[in-house]
Design a protein around this motif. Structure first.
Motif, PDB file in Angstrom:
ATOM      1  N   UNK A   1       0.846  -1.182   0.000  1.00 15.37           N
ATOM      2  CA  UNK A   1       0.000   0.000   0.000  1.00 15.37           C
ATOM      3  C   UNK A   1       0.884   1.234   0.000  1.00 15.37           C
ATOM      4  N   UNK A   2       0.617   2.168  -0.898  1.00 16.74           N
ATOM      5  CA  UNK A   2       1.385   3.405  -0.996  1.00 16.74           C
ATOM      6  C   UNK A   2       0.773   4.441  -0.044  1.00 16.74           C
ATOM      7  N   UNK A   3       1.373   4.569   1.126  1.00 14.45           N
ATOM      8  CA  UNK A   3       0.897   5.527   2.126  1.00 14.45           C
ATOM      9  C   UNK A   3       1.613   6.874   2.026  1.00 14.45           C
ATOM     10  N   UNK A   4       2.588   6.984   1.134  1.00 16.23           N
ATOM     11  CA  UNK A   4       3.375   8.206   1.059  1.00 16.23           C
ATOM     12  C   UNK A   4       2.540   9.456   0.761  1.00 16.23           C
ATOM     13  N   UNK A   5       1.582   9.423  -0.183  1.00 13.02           N
ATOM     14  CA  UNK A   5       0.800  10.645  -0.425  1.00 13.02           C
ATOM     15  C   UNK A   5       0.049  11.134   0.819  1.00 13.02           C
ATOM     16  N   UNK A   6      -0.542  10.216   1.573  1.00 10.05           N
ATOM     17  CA  UNK A   6      -1.266  10.633   2.777  1.00 10.05           C
ATOM     18  C   UNK A   6      -0.296  11.109   3.859  1.00 10.05           C
ATOM     19  N   UNK A   7       0.891  10.494   3.916  1.00  9.49           N
ATOM     20  CA  UNK A   7       1.903  10.962   4.874  1.00  9.49           C
ATOM     21  C   UNK A   7       2.353  12.373   4.519  1.00  9.49           C
ATOM     22  N   UNK A   8       2.573  12.633   3.230  1.00  8.83           N
ATOM     23  CA  UNK A   8       2.990  13.959   2.779  1.00  8.83           C
ATOM     24  C   UNK A   8       1.928  14.993   3.135  1.00  8.83           C
ATOM     25  N   UNK A   9       0.680  14.640   2.916  1.00  6.93           N
ATOM     26  CA  UNK A   9      -0.418  15.554   3.221  1.00  6.93           C
ATOM     27  C   UNK A   9      -0.490  15.842   4.722  1.00  6.93           C
TER      28      UNK A   9
END
Length: 112
Positions: free
Chosen positions: A13-21
């Motif tokens: 699961x790519x959680x990076x976008x939500x982490x960046x936000x």
């Protein structure tokens, strides 16, 4: 919801976008740097084959073969020295996240 990504036959699961936000660009880069420090060889300041093999269980990858670990290193080793430095690690992590590649300008001004 995190996007399902697949690289080298491994799904995650790519959680990076939500982490960046949630964290902002600076906080996100700091978190990537923390991940680098977790995997690096403390004396060399680099992620080496040995440090990756020793710490692979932290990533849930304890069953990876040596040749697979070498491939992981090669994927991120931009300068060809056989190891991954902090900047190479950050570049690799961002490159592997298709969700972050949509707006890379947000993090381009930050360094590890």
């Amino acid at each position: 919801m995190a996007a399902l990504e697949q690289h080298a036959g491994v799904e995650f699961d790519d959680h990076f976008p939500s982490m960046m936000e949630r964290m902002g660009a600076e906080g996100f880069i700091m978190e990537l740097c923390n991940g680098f420090r977790m995997l690096m060889d403390g004396e060399k300041g680099l992620i080496t084959f040995e440090s990756l093999k020793r710490n692979s269980s932290l990533l849930g990858l304890q069953n990876m073969r040596d040749d697979e670990l070498v491939c992981m290193l090669m994927e991120g080793d931009l300068d060809g020295d056989g190891a991954i430095n902090q900047m190479e690690f950050c570049i690799l992590m961002i490159r592997l996240s298709s969700g972050l590649m949509i707006a890379p300008k947000q993090w381009m001004d930050y360094g590890c």
